[in-house]
Design a protein around this motif. Sequence first.
Motif, PDB file in Angstrom:
ATOM      1  N   GLU A 250      -5.891   0.036  11.016  1.00 33.52           N
ATOM      2  CA  GLU A 250      -5.558   0.455  12.463  1.00 33.52           C
ATOM      3  C   GLU A 250      -4.614  -0.982  13.070  1.00 33.52           C
ATOM      4  O   GLU A 250      -3.696  -0.606  13.828  1.00 33.52           O
ATOM      5  CB  GLU A 250      -6.747   0.515  13.188  1.00 33.52           C
ATOM      6  N   THR A 251      -4.992  -1.998  12.440  1.00 36.15           N
ATOM      7  CA  THR A 251      -4.139  -3.256  12.902  1.00 36.15           C
ATOM      8  C   THR A 251      -2.938  -3.289  12.521  1.00 36.15           C
ATOM      9  O   THR A 251      -1.842  -3.638  13.075  1.00 36.15           O
ATOM     10  CB  THR A 251      -4.809  -4.685  12.558  1.00 36.15           C
ATOM     11  N   LEU A 252      -2.793  -2.987  11.194  1.00 37.15           N
ATOM     12  CA  LEU A 252      -1.421  -2.752  10.557  1.00 37.15           C
ATOM     13  C   LEU A 252      -0.665  -1.917  11.259  1.00 37.15           C
ATOM     14  O   LEU A 252       0.624  -1.843  11.504  1.00 37.15           O
ATOM     15  CB  LEU A 252      -1.536  -2.402   9.211  1.00 37.15           C
ATOM     16  N   ARG A 253      -1.085  -0.670  11.642  1.00 38.80           N
ATOM     17  CA  ARG A 253      -0.503   0.469  12.119  1.00 38.80           C
ATOM     18  C   ARG A 253       0.009  -0.026  13.665  1.00 38.80           C
ATOM     19  O   ARG A 253       1.187   0.026  14.110  1.00 38.80           O
ATOM     20  CB  ARG A 253      -0.995   1.438  12.455  1.00 38.80           C
ATOM     21  N   HIS A 254      -0.887  -0.867  14.129  1.00 38.61           N
ATOM     22  CA  HIS A 254      -0.170  -1.276  15.667  1.00 38.61           C
ATOM     23  C   HIS A 254       0.735  -2.500  15.543  1.00 38.61           C
ATOM     24  O   HIS A 254       1.540  -2.482  16.414  1.00 38.61           O
ATOM     25  CB  HIS A 254      -1.666  -2.001  16.164  1.00 38.61           C
ATOM     26  N   ASP A 255       0.812  -3.258  14.524  1.00 40.33           N
ATOM     27  CA  ASP A 255       1.717  -4.361  14.237  1.00 40.33           C
ATOM     28  C   ASP A 255       3.033  -3.672  13.682  1.00 40.33           C
ATOM     29  O   ASP A 255       3.894  -4.487  13.265  1.00 40.33           O
ATOM     30  CB  ASP A 255       1.240  -5.260  13.522  1.00 40.33           C
ATOM     31  N   SER A 256       3.081  -2.287  13.406  1.00 39.43           N
ATOM     32  CA  SER A 256       4.257  -1.786  12.893  1.00 39.43           C
ATOM     33  C   SER A 256       4.480  -2.290  11.259  1.00 39.43           C
ATOM     34  O   SER A 256       5.739  -2.790  11.205  1.00 39.43           O
ATOM     35  CB  SER A 256       5.541  -2.026  13.712  1.00 39.43           C
ATOM     36  N   ILE A 257       3.492  -2.508  10.631  1.00 38.84           N
ATOM     37  CA  ILE A 257       3.673  -2.914   9.317  1.00 38.84           C
ATOM     38  C   ILE A 257       3.533  -1.830   8.181  1.00 38.84           C
ATOM     39  O   ILE A 257       2.682  -0.910   8.391  1.00 38.84           O
ATOM     40  CB  ILE A 257       2.740  -4.057   8.927  1.00 38.84           C
ATOM     41  N   ARG A 258       4.714  -1.521   7.431  1.00 37.18           N
ATOM     42  CA  ARG A 258       4.637  -0.438   6.730  1.00 37.18           C
ATOM     43  C   ARG A 258       4.059  -1.081   5.245  1.00 37.18           C
ATOM     44  O   ARG A 258       4.606  -2.003   4.629  1.00 37.18           O
ATOM     45  CB  ARG A 258       6.052   0.005   6.581  1.00 37.18           C
ATOM     46  N   VAL A 259       3.075  -0.364   4.877  1.00 33.33           N
ATOM     47  CA  VAL A 259       2.407  -0.506   3.673  1.00 33.33           C
ATOM     48  C   VAL A 259       2.788   0.429   2.527  1.00 33.33           C
ATOM     49  O   VAL A 259       2.454   1.741   2.560  1.00 33.33           O
ATOM     50  CB  VAL A 259       1.154  -0.622   3.751  1.00 33.33           C
ATOM     51  N   SER A 260       3.250   0.222   1.338  1.00 34.27           N
ATOM     52  CA  SER A 260       3.538   1.118   0.272  1.00 34.27           C
ATOM     53  C   SER A 260       2.845   0.394  -0.879  1.00 34.27           C
ATOM     54  O   SER A 260       2.855  -0.648  -1.232  1.00 34.27           O
ATOM     55  CB  SER A 260       5.017   1.175  -0.278  1.00 34.27           C
ATOM     56  N   ILE A 261       2.140   1.233  -1.783  1.00 40.41           N
ATOM     57  CA  ILE A 261       1.226   0.921  -2.683  1.00 40.41           C
ATOM     58  C   ILE A 261       1.809   1.616  -4.179  1.00 40.41           C
ATOM     59  O   ILE A 261       2.039   2.798  -4.146  1.00 40.41           O
ATOM     60  CB  ILE A 261      -0.398   1.420  -2.787  1.00 40.41           C
ATOM     61  N   VAL A 262       1.770   1.151  -5.248  1.00 43.82           N
ATOM     62  CA  VAL A 262       2.233   1.564  -6.560  1.00 43.82           C
ATOM     63  C   VAL A 262       0.886   1.392  -7.460  1.00 43.82           C
ATOM     64  O   VAL A 262       0.480   0.243  -7.696  1.00 43.82           O
ATOM     65  CB  VAL A 262       3.371   0.749  -7.286  1.00 43.82           C
ATOM     66  N   GLY A 263       0.422   2.423  -7.532  1.00 40.56           N
ATOM     67  CA  GLY A 263      -0.922   2.512  -8.526  1.00 40.56           C
ATOM     68  C   GLY A 263      -0.523   2.436  -9.944  1.00 40.56           C
ATOM     69  O   GLY A 263       0.228   3.160 -10.459  1.00 40.56           O
ATOM     70  N   LEU A 264      -1.325   1.815 -10.768  1.00 37.65           N
ATOM     71  CA  LEU A 264      -0.967   1.543 -12.218  1.00 37.65           C
ATOM     72  C   LEU A 264      -2.116   2.238 -12.893  1.00 37.65           C
ATOM     73  O   LEU A 264      -1.889   2.331 -14.255  1.00 37.65           O
ATOM     74  CB  LEU A 264      -1.054   0.102 -12.497  1.00 37.65           C
ATOM     75  N   SER A 265      -3.130   2.850 -12.475  1.00 40.92           N
ATOM     76  CA  SER A 265      -4.147   3.462 -13.020  1.00 40.92           C
ATOM     77  C   SER A 265      -4.292   4.859 -12.725  1.00 40.92           C
ATOM     78  O   SER A 265      -4.011   5.913 -13.568  1.00 40.92           O
ATOM     79  CB  SER A 265      -5.682   2.720 -12.982  1.00 40.92           C
ATOM     80  N   ALA A 266      -4.850   5.122 -11.675  1.00 41.97           N
ATOM     81  CA  ALA A 266      -5.100   6.498 -11.152  1.00 41.97           C
ATOM     82  C   ALA A 266      -5.138   6.537  -9.557  1.00 41.97           C
ATOM     83  O   ALA A 266      -4.952   5.506  -8.910  1.00 41.97           O
ATOM     84  CB  ALA A 266      -6.530   7.293 -11.726  1.00 41.97           C
ATOM     85  N   GLU A 267      -5.035   7.805  -8.981  1.00 45.50           N
ATOM     86  CA  GLU A 267      -4.887   7.762  -7.378  1.00 45.50           C
ATOM     87  C   GLU A 267      -6.208   7.462  -6.890  1.00 45.50           C
ATOM     88  O   GLU A 267      -7.311   7.978  -7.227  1.00 45.50           O
ATOM     89  CB  GLU A 267      -4.434   9.376  -7.217  1.00 45.50           C
TER      90      GLU A 267
END
Length: 342
Positions: free
Chosen positions: A200-217
């Motif tokens: 919620e804090t990240l969304r409020h601060d307009s920070i975009r998070v992208s994740i690259v999974g290396l094992s499984a979803e």
Amino acid sequence: MTNQLLAEDDAAPAPMYQWESAYKRSWEALEDNDGSLATALALLARDRLKRRRNAAASANAAPLHRGIIRHVYLVLDMSEAMALPADALPPTRIECVLAAAEAFVNEFLVVNPLGSIGIAATRDGGAEKYTEMTGNAHEHIAAIRHRPNREPKGEPSLQNALEIARRSLLHVPSHGSREIIILYSALTTCDPGNIFDTIETLRHDSIRVSIVGLSAEMQICKRICKETKGIYSVVMNDTHLKEVLAGHVAPPPVDEEKTSALAIVEMGFPSSMMFEAATLCANHKKPTQTGYECPRCKTVVCDLPTDCPICSLTLVSSVLLARSYHHLFPVPVYKEVPTASR
């Protein structure tokens, strides 16, 4: 009957290690009549180029506002999961991922000359910074190659990694994007608190998070990317890993709310200077004899682009600004010409 089963067991081949059974003459299936691989390699290269062109065509199908001033934190999972064997990421998972991270840093700073990037890692249930945000690729690559930084330990912590990157991105001006890209190998996370509060804090601060999974979803990774308008990908092999990271090199579209609030950005264009005595860099707190002087407050910084730590003026050079114009005038979409019309 018993003697027959024993005979079959004796005839069965003994189990082999993976590195022993991995040697296969797979190239024989791709050889031409004259024993050459040129045709097969040319077809693979053409298919790869076609996929990239189709992806670029779909990305440029509609006009979009893209930010050319990007601030990105690259977070590496350096937990024990990174040391696990992975046949799809040769030669080892950790070597493949760190090599891909080095290539991503180089390509990111070439395509985004006004952007800056920092590197952090999560291991032993915590998170640590490898480098601060800067546009110096040599500093980041040296930190990745530093031997103590390449040792996987303990469990990862998504919450600690997100918090340390978020605190580093808070000072970024509103006209620059705030992004976090995580290369995550584990299937668990060891967090000290409620990670949903961090989301919620990240969304409020307009920070975009992208994740690259290396094992499984993982559901929590999917939730983080969905709430922060990022991209969640799970790679299948080393080639797919490079393609996914290449997709994060170009600037993402700017939100409509942020586009309506855009205004003129004030920038400073300092000249390179040499000092008779060593002068302290305001960004890295290290002595230097070459640097740039802020035209507003005369603060010395060692590299560009950056934000002045005293007056917050964006410091760039005219060369970097000119190199950023390719985002404003993209190359026309490639159209394949049929053979019959040539």
